[in-house]
Design a protein around this motif. Structure first.
Motif, mmCIF file in Angstrom:
data_model
loop_
_atom_site.group_PDB
_atom_site.id
_atom_site.type_symbol
_atom_site.label_atom_id
_atom_site.label_comp_id
_atom_site.label_asym_id
_atom_site.label_seq_id
_atom_site.Cartn_x
_atom_site.Cartn_y
_atom_site.Cartn_z
ATOM 1 N N VAL A 236 0.842 -1.215 0.000
ATOM 2 C CA VAL A 236 0.000 0.000 0.000
ATOM 3 C C VAL A 236 0.863 1.244 0.000
ATOM 4 O O VAL A 236 0.581 2.225 -0.709
ATOM 5 C CB VAL A 236 -0.947 -0.025 1.216
ATOM 6 C CG1 VAL A 236 -1.716 1.284 1.320
ATOM 7 C CG2 VAL A 236 -1.916 -1.200 1.122
ATOM 8 N N LYS A 237 1.910 1.199 0.768
ATOM 9 C CA LYS A 237 2.823 2.340 0.827
ATOM 10 C C LYS A 237 3.419 2.618 -0.547
ATOM 11 O O LYS A 237 3.467 3.774 -1.009
ATOM 12 C CB LYS A 237 3.928 2.044 1.837
ATOM 13 C CG LYS A 237 5.049 3.058 1.851
ATOM 14 C CD LYS A 237 6.148 2.596 2.800
ATOM 15 C CE LYS A 237 7.370 3.493 2.691
ATOM 16 N NZ LYS A 237 8.476 3.015 3.547
ATOM 17 N N SER A 238 3.883 1.558 -1.227
ATOM 18 C CA SER A 238 4.481 1.745 -2.557
ATOM 19 C C SER A 238 3.450 2.294 -3.547
ATOM 20 O O SER A 238 3.754 3.175 -4.365
ATOM 21 C CB SER A 238 5.039 0.406 -3.060
ATOM 22 O OG SER A 238 6.024 -0.083 -2.181
ATOM 23 N N ALA A 239 2.191 1.765 -3.466
ATOM 24 C CA ALA A 239 1.147 2.260 -4.375
ATOM 25 C C ALA A 239 0.836 3.724 -4.114
ATOM 26 O O ALA A 239 0.677 4.526 -5.053
ATOM 27 C CB ALA A 239 -0.106 1.406 -4.210
ATOM 28 N N ARG A 240 0.736 4.080 -2.835
ATOM 29 C CA ARG A 240 0.462 5.468 -2.501
ATOM 30 C C ARG A 240 1.599 6.382 -2.970
ATOM 31 O O ARG A 240 1.357 7.483 -3.479
ATOM 32 C CB ARG A 240 0.283 5.590 -0.989
ATOM 33 C CG ARG A 240 -0.953 4.884 -0.460
ATOM 34 C CD ARG A 240 -2.219 5.646 -0.797
ATOM 35 N NE ARG A 240 -3.401 4.992 -0.277
ATOM 36 C CZ ARG A 240 -3.878 5.178 0.952
ATOM 37 N NH1 ARG A 240 -3.250 6.016 1.777
ATOM 38 N NH2 ARG A 240 -4.959 4.537 1.339
ATOM 39 N N ILE A 241 2.809 5.948 -2.775
ATOM 40 C CA ILE A 241 3.953 6.766 -3.211
ATOM 41 C C ILE A 241 3.951 6.925 -4.730
ATOM 42 O O ILE A 241 4.176 8.021 -5.264
ATOM 43 C CB ILE A 241 5.274 6.133 -2.716
ATOM 44 C CG1 ILE A 241 5.368 6.244 -1.190
ATOM 45 C CG2 ILE A 241 6.475 6.816 -3.371
ATOM 46 C CD1 ILE A 241 6.553 5.539 -0.594
ATOM 47 N N ALA A 242 3.679 5.789 -5.438
ATOM 48 C CA ALA A 242 3.642 5.873 -6.905
ATOM 49 C C ALA A 242 2.520 6.804 -7.363
ATOM 50 O O ALA A 242 2.696 7.610 -8.291
ATOM 51 C CB ALA A 242 3.453 4.470 -7.486
ATOM 52 N N GLU A 243 1.346 6.694 -6.713
ATOM 53 C CA GLU A 243 0.233 7.564 -7.075
ATOM 54 C C GLU A 243 0.567 9.021 -6.800
ATOM 55 O O GLU A 243 0.286 9.923 -7.613
ATOM 56 C CB GLU A 243 -1.013 7.157 -6.291
ATOM 57 C CG GLU A 243 -2.242 7.980 -6.645
ATOM 58 C CD GLU A 243 -3.452 7.572 -5.842
ATOM 59 O OE1 GLU A 243 -4.518 8.200 -6.011
ATOM 60 O OE2 GLU A 243 -3.329 6.630 -5.027
#
Length: 299
Positions: A236-243
């Protein structure tokens, strides 16, 4: 007459020779040592063998060098039955309880000269020393440890103390081994109470072992669940950062367009926002006086 006169000295000489032989020669056994004295002075110490000394002048003192054993706190009769000696066996513990404790001491002569001349009764002195060491050591432990888990520690401490005391006092004896024979409360009622305490202690150990087993089973599962949660959180952290990075890039791009064409960009953003907020809305253009309103999508 001459023969009789000659015969008497011969008889005297033979008697003297026999007496000298009997008093002059002596043997020392394999497990013995001999201390030779003359006029109260020590001449030498002999080990196993056949020896000669000056008859009627020098004296031989044989010392047994084998290992001997004795009970402390009890005595053994001819039928090999043990009888408690309460004056020796009853001790007071650190929590002011009484306990019967018995020891078995193995000792031997280490120095025959010191054994013979440094004290009048070295065995009695050794016994008194040992009782002092036992009482001093037992008084440092609570009664439940004396009876159960502390026996080996008490045994080791008493042995070390008696070895040091024998070395310091030099009575010619040494401790070969010392073991605790038994330790129990002095009354039957207290014995039963301590049995109950021991049963409770064993039950406690069983519960502790079961808890440790449960712990060993649950900890790996909890660690696995924690790893899954951490991995999900990392995703989730990686997805949020990418977003967020994508939004930042989009904003930067839009900002560059806004700087170049502010009005057009505002209008485009306005219409795009309306499309997102009101996807099914119909746009109608009117000047406020038109009698009939025509939706834009009809054209």
């Amino acid at each position: 007459m001459r023969q009789e006169k000659l015969f008497i000295p011969v008889i005297i000489a033979v008697i003297l020779a026999v007496m000298i032989g009997l008093d002059g020669f002596y043997t020392v056994g394999e497990q013995e040592q001999a201390v030779i004295t003359m006029f109260g002075n020590i001449i030498r110490t002999d080990t196993a063998g056949l020896y000669f000394k000056l008859p009627f002048i020098q004296r031989v003192h044989i010392v047994d060098m084998t290992t001997h054993g004795t009970g402390i706190g009890y005595a053994t009769d001819k039928s090999f039955r043990n009888t408690t000696i309460e004056d020796e066996s009853v001790m007071i513990t650190s929590d002011f309880n009484f306990v019967n404790i018995d020891f078995y001491l193995e000792y031997k002569v280490s120095d025959p000269v010191a054994y013979l001349y440094n004290s009048d009764n070295p065995e009695a002195i050794l016994r008194n020393m040992l009782l002092s060491c036992i009482r001093g050591t037992v008084s440092d432990y609570p009664v439940d440890e004396v009876i159960t888990t502390g026996k080996n520690q008490i045994q080791a401490e008493v042995r070390d103390k008696i070895v040091d005391m024998l070395s310091a006092n030099n009575i010619g004896l040494q401790c070969v081994n010392l073991t605790v024979q038994d330790a129990e409360p002095p009354t039957e009622k207290i014995i039963q109470a301590f049995k109950e305490v021991e049963t409770a202690r064993q039950a406690r150990e069983t519960v502790i072992n079961a808890a440790k087993k449960y712990q060993s089973e649950q900890i790996p599962a909890a660690v696995a669940r924690a790893d899954q949660i951490i991995q999900k959180a990392e995703a989730v952290k990686s997805a949020r950062i990418a977003e967020a990075n994508g939004q930042a890039v989009r904003f930067s791009s839009m900002f560059e367009e806004y700087r170049a064409y502010p009005l057009i960009t505002k209008q485009r953003l306005f219409y795009e926002t309306l499309e997102e907020v009101l996807p099914n809305a119909k746009v109608i253009i009117t000047d406020g006086n038109t009698a009939q309103l025509m939706p834009v999508d009809k054209f």
